[in-house]
Design a protein around this motif. Structure first.
Motif, PDB file in Angstrom:
ATOM      1  N   MET A   1      41.159  63.929  39.900  1.00  0.00           N
ATOM      2  CA  MET A   1      41.641  62.629  39.449  1.00  0.00           C
ATOM      3  C   MET A   1      40.696  62.080  38.398  1.00  0.00           C
ATOM      4  N   THR A   2      41.239  61.633  37.309  1.00  0.00           N
ATOM      5  CA  THR A   2      40.450  61.073  36.223  1.00  0.00           C
ATOM      6  C   THR A   2      39.930  59.695  36.598  1.00  0.00           C
ATOM      7  N   ILE A   3      38.660  59.464  36.315  1.00  0.00           N
ATOM      8  CA  ILE A   3      38.073  58.142  36.465  1.00  0.00           C
ATOM      9  C   ILE A   3      38.129  57.493  35.089  1.00  0.00           C
ATOM     10  N   LEU A   4      38.723  56.298  34.997  1.00  0.00           N
ATOM     11  CA  LEU A   4      38.742  55.556  33.742  1.00  0.00           C
ATOM     12  C   LEU A   4      37.542  54.627  33.702  1.00  0.00           C
ATOM     13  N   LYS A   5      36.684  54.853  32.739  1.00  0.00           N
ATOM     14  CA  LYS A   5      35.491  54.028  32.562  1.00  0.00           C
ATOM     15  C   LYS A   5      35.600  53.372  31.186  1.00  0.00           C
ATOM     16  N   PRO A   6      35.787  52.055  31.128  1.00  0.00           N
ATOM     17  CA  PRO A   6      35.991  51.392  29.839  1.00  0.00           C
ATOM     18  C   PRO A   6      34.832  51.630  28.870  1.00  0.00           C
ATOM     19  N   LEU A   7      35.178  51.845  27.622  1.00  0.00           N
ATOM     20  CA  LEU A   7      34.172  51.931  26.566  1.00  0.00           C
ATOM     21  C   LEU A   7      33.495  50.568  26.419  1.00  0.00           C
ATOM     22  N   ASP A   8      34.292  49.506  26.548  1.00  0.00           N
ATOM     23  CA  ASP A   8      33.803  48.134  26.527  1.00  0.00           C
ATOM     24  C   ASP A   8      34.255  47.471  27.831  1.00  0.00           C
ATOM     25  N   PRO A   9      33.378  47.403  28.839  1.00  0.00           N
ATOM     26  CA  PRO A   9      33.768  46.850  30.139  1.00  0.00           C
ATOM     27  C   PRO A   9      34.324  45.429  30.073  1.00  0.00           C
ATOM     28  N   SER A  10      33.956  44.658  29.064  1.00  0.00           N
ATOM     29  CA  SER A  10      34.463  43.294  28.971  1.00  0.00           C
ATOM     30  C   SER A  10      35.869  43.233  28.374  1.00  0.00           C
ATOM     31  N   PHE A  11      36.341  44.362  27.812  1.00  0.00           N
ATOM     32  CA  PHE A  11      37.682  44.391  27.236  1.00  0.00           C
ATOM     33  C   PHE A  11      38.298  45.779  27.431  1.00  0.00           C
ATOM     34  N   PRO A  12      38.633  46.124  28.683  1.00  0.00           N
ATOM     35  CA  PRO A  12      39.154  47.460  28.998  1.00  0.00           C
ATOM     36  C   PRO A  12      40.550  47.690  28.412  1.00  0.00           C
ATOM     37  N   ILE A  13      40.992  48.920  28.464  1.00  0.00           N
ATOM     38  CA  ILE A  13      42.270  49.327  27.878  1.00  0.00           C
ATOM     39  C   ILE A  13      43.432  48.484  28.388  1.00  0.00           C
ATOM     40  N   ASP A  14      43.429  48.106  29.652  1.00  0.00           N
ATOM     41  CA  ASP A  14      44.529  47.303  30.187  1.00  0.00           C
ATOM     42  C   ASP A  14      44.651  45.961  29.468  1.00  0.00           C
ATOM     43  N   ARG A  15      43.535  45.366  29.079  1.00  0.00           N
ATOM     44  CA  ARG A  15      43.576  44.107  28.323  1.00  0.00           C
ATOM     45  C   ARG A  15      44.019  44.354  26.893  1.00  0.00           C
ATOM     46  N   GLN A  16      43.590  45.471  26.319  1.00  0.00           N
ATOM     47  CA  GLN A  16      43.964  45.797  24.937  1.00  0.00           C
ATOM     48  C   GLN A  16      45.473  45.992  24.810  1.00  0.00           C
ATOM     49  N   LEU A  17      46.084  46.527  25.846  1.00  0.00           N
ATOM     50  CA  LEU A  17      47.525  46.782  25.818  1.00  0.00           C
ATOM     51  C   LEU A  17      48.334  45.488  25.723  1.00  0.00           C
ATOM     52  N   GLY A  18      47.734  44.356  26.031  1.00  0.00           N
ATOM     53  CA  GLY A  18      48.422  43.087  25.953  1.00  0.00           C
ATOM     54  C   GLY A  18      48.453  42.485  24.557  1.00  0.00           C
ATOM     55  N   LEU A  19      47.752  43.112  23.615  1.00  0.00           N
ATOM     56  CA  LEU A  19      47.710  42.596  22.247  1.00  0.00           C
ATOM     57  C   LEU A  19      48.746  43.302  21.383  1.00  0.00           C
ATOM     58  N   ASP A  20      49.236  42.608  20.372  1.00  0.00           N
ATOM     59  CA  ASP A  20      50.156  43.219  19.413  1.00  0.00           C
ATOM     60  C   ASP A  20      49.380  43.583  18.162  1.00  0.00           C
ATOM     61  N   ALA A  21      49.377  44.857  17.830  1.00  0.00           N
ATOM     62  CA  ALA A  21      48.699  45.335  16.629  1.00  0.00           C
ATOM     63  C   ALA A  21      49.410  46.586  16.145  1.00  0.00           C
ATOM     64  N   SER A  22      49.310  46.825  14.852  1.00  0.00           N
ATOM     65  CA  SER A  22      49.887  48.050  14.318  1.00  0.00           C
ATOM     66  C   SER A  22      49.285  48.348  12.947  1.00  0.00           C
ATOM     67  N   PRO A  23      49.085  49.609  12.653  1.00  0.00           N
ATOM     68  CA  PRO A  23      49.046  50.715  13.601  1.00  0.00           C
ATOM     69  C   PRO A  23      47.755  50.644  14.413  1.00  0.00           C
ATOM     70  N   VAL A  24      47.650  51.467  15.446  1.00  0.00           N
ATOM     71  CA  VAL A  24      46.442  51.526  16.266  1.00  0.00           C
ATOM     72  C   VAL A  24      45.998  52.976  16.425  1.00  0.00           C
ATOM     73  N   VAL A  25      44.715  53.117  16.678  1.00  0.00           N
ATOM     74  CA  VAL A  25      44.133  54.425  16.929  1.00  0.00           C
ATOM     75  C   VAL A  25      43.511  54.401  18.320  1.00  0.00           C
ATOM     76  N   LEU A  26      43.966  55.304  19.166  1.00  0.00           N
ATOM     77  CA  LEU A  26      43.355  55.468  20.473  1.00  0.00           C
ATOM     78  C   LEU A  26      42.160  56.393  20.314  1.00  0.00           C
ATOM     79  N   VAL A  27      41.010  55.953  20.773  1.00  0.00           N
ATOM     80  CA  VAL A  27      39.818  56.804  20.838  1.00  0.00           C
ATOM     81  C   VAL A  27      39.521  56.980  22.311  1.00  0.00           C
ATOM     82  N   ASN A  28      39.373  58.218  22.733  1.00  0.00           N
ATOM     83  CA  ASN A  28      39.132  58.494  24.145  1.00  0.00           C
ATOM     84  C   ASN A  28      38.018  59.524  24.267  1.00  0.00           C
TER      85      ASN A  28
END
Length: 122
Positions: A1-28
């Motif tokens: 099972m993958t552990i998700l560890k935020p690159l920026d703990p104060s603004f994890p991916i779940d919070r980023q998904l709530g923003l509208d932006a385009s285009p976007v680049v996912l870095v993982n």
């Protein structure tokens, strides 16, 4: 099972998904134990094939760190956070997360291009 560890703990991916932006680049960033490297690559390839079929997907690329460190870097370009959110939240994709080797730690984060005069365009 993958552990998700935020690159920026104060603004994890779940919070980023709530923003509208385009285009976007996912870095993982992926960290994995050496014996699990091939399993990571195989599972990532399955995920990438799924993502390529999703609306709004543009491209992806996987990189391995130079040397003995089994660290991987993936980036994927999406038309918008809406498109990425739909794919990232898709039940088929979420179910696949359990297929990654147990040693996998993933740190996903969304970015936008920045224009710097005379150097690069946004």
């Amino acid at each position: 099972m993958t552990i998700l560890k935020p690159l920026d703990p104060s603004f994890p991916i779940d919070r980023q998904l709530g923003l509208d932006a385009s285009p976007v680049v996912l870095v993982n960033l992926f960290f994995v134990d050496g014996p699990d490297e091939q399993a990571l690559i195989d599972t990532w390839a399955e995920d990438a094939a799924f993502m390529k079929r999703q609306p709004g997907f543009i491209s992806t690329q996987l990189h391995r760190a130079i040397g003995d460190n089994p660290t991987y870097f993936n980036y994927a370009v999406w038309e918008s956070t809406d498109a990425f959110r739909a794919a990232f939240s898709h039940p088929e994709f979420r179910a696949k997360l359990s297929s990654y080797p147990a040693s996998t730690v993933a740190s996903p984060h969304l970015f936008q291009k920045v224009g710097v005069s005379g150097i690069c365009t946004a």
